[in-house]
Design an enzyme around this catalytic site. Structure first.
Site, PDB file in Angstrom:
ATOM      1  CD1 TRP A 118      -2.288  -1.909   0.099  1.00 13.22           C
ATOM      2  CD2 TRP A 118      -3.497  -0.650   1.488  1.00 13.22           C
ATOM      3  NE1 TRP A 118      -3.575  -2.408   0.108  1.00 13.22           N
ATOM      4  CE2 TRP A 118      -4.330  -1.663   0.948  1.00 13.22           C
ATOM      5  CE3 TRP A 118      -4.029   0.251   2.401  1.00 13.22           C
ATOM      6  CZ2 TRP A 118      -5.680  -1.774   1.281  1.00 13.22           C
ATOM      7  CZ3 TRP A 118      -5.387   0.135   2.735  1.00 13.22           C
ATOM      8  CH2 TRP A 118      -6.190  -0.860   2.180  1.00 13.22           C
TER       9      TRP A 118
ATOM     10  CG  ASP B 148       3.988  -3.352  10.381  1.00 12.97           C
ATOM     11  OD1 ASP B 148       3.033  -3.529   9.608  1.00 12.97           O
ATOM     12  OD2 ASP B 148       4.344  -4.211  11.220  1.00 12.97           O
TER      13      ASP B 148
ATOM     14  CE  LYS C  85      -7.054  -6.768   4.991  1.00 11.71           C
ATOM     15  NZ  LYS C  85      -6.018  -7.832   4.916  1.00 11.71           N
TER      16      LYS C  85
END
Length: 281
Positions: free
Chosen positions: A41, A65, A146
């Site tokens: 992404w 992350d 998501k």
């Protein structure tokens, strides 16, 4: 196709198809990618945002992350926890005190196969992403994440509608029909009056019923996006080149998977490492 085009993962097509439907990246110059590894992404954002750059203006993308991620040109990487205030402060510092135009999150837990458990954990991850988004997103900005569509998902929609007047559930064609995965597209960030972002408390722990006994649930639009004549993610296709005249040659992944940190911790636990450390103390 992902290998041929140089994407780190097939999920790149999901963001591109969502953007084709909602035109989210038009004019965007500051973006945040949460739960970014392996970086597909971030690759899409980098490509799109470079096209949006004006003279004298530089696009900025911050990827966050817990895992390490191979470097990407034009992407600032932070190895941090999205539930920490320090991570939000670091993101803002890279934007020189300004806020992002869009925040995206393709994060998901390692699924157990127990759907109720997986849906709950994914909902908590989405709320954590929403919480840090309230710290770093400018008013009018967009949020894409998501989501696992389960029977209790309408309560989560209600929580999102508190901050975004326009919420849509989208299903890209590159996402398998057999999967409960979808993507929630939230537009025009408008926080409640006098709302102060706070990492210390769960975000809007709403009850399923209002005080008058009516249901506190929201139904949002559902849109299937992507080229209907394109590849079907649930199908298997023969390994042929675009011309069909050449023999297929294997293409290695752009980036090999990185071992998750918790796996090494579990291995140490099995070998009694933590018990030994406690005994020494």
């Amino acid at each position: 196709m992902a290998k041929e085009q140089g994407w780190r993962a097939r999920s790149a097509f999901k963001l591109m198809q969502v953007d084709e439907e909602f035109n989210l990246l038009e004019g965007v110059t500051k973006a945040v990618d949460l739960c970014a590894a392996p970086g597909s992404w971030s690759q899409v954002l980098s490509k799109k945002l470079v096209e949006n750059q004006q003279e004298g203006e530089q696009a900025k993308i911050v990827a966050v992350d817990l895992q390490a991620m191979a470097p990407l040109p034009g992407v600032i990487q932070l190895q941090g926890d999205i539930t920490k205030q320090s991570t939000a402060d670091q993101i803002i510092s890279h934007f020189s005190g300004e806020r992002a135009d869009i925040v995206v999150c393709d994060g998901a837990p390692d699924v157990t196969g127990l759907h109720d458990m997986d849906e709950y954990i994914q909902a908590q991850l989405l709320l954590a992403a929403l919480n840090i988004t309230t710290h770093v997103l400018r008013p009018g900005g967009s949020f894409v994440a998501k989501i696992f569509r389960g029977k209790d998902i309408t309560l989560l929609y209600t929580q999102l509608k508190v901050f975004f007047p326009k919420v849509t559930c989208s299903k890209p064609r590159s996402s398998r029909n057999s999967s409960i995965e979808a993507f929630i597209v939230c537009q025009d960030y408008t926080p409640p009056k006098d709302y102060v972002p706070n990492m210390g408390t769960p975000i809007l722990d709403l009850a399923p019923m209002n005080a008058d006994g009516t249901s506190n649930r929201t139904i949002v639009p559902f849109i299937a996006c992507g080229d209907l004549s394109g590849f079907d993610s649930d199908m298997t296709y023969p390994l042929e080149t675009s011309t069909g005249s050449e023999e297929y040659k294997f293409i290695a992944p752009v980036q090999m998977p990185i071992t998750a940190p918790y796996l090494s911790a579990m291995e140490k636990k099995r070998k009694g490492f933590f018990h030994e450390q406690m005994s020494k103390k």
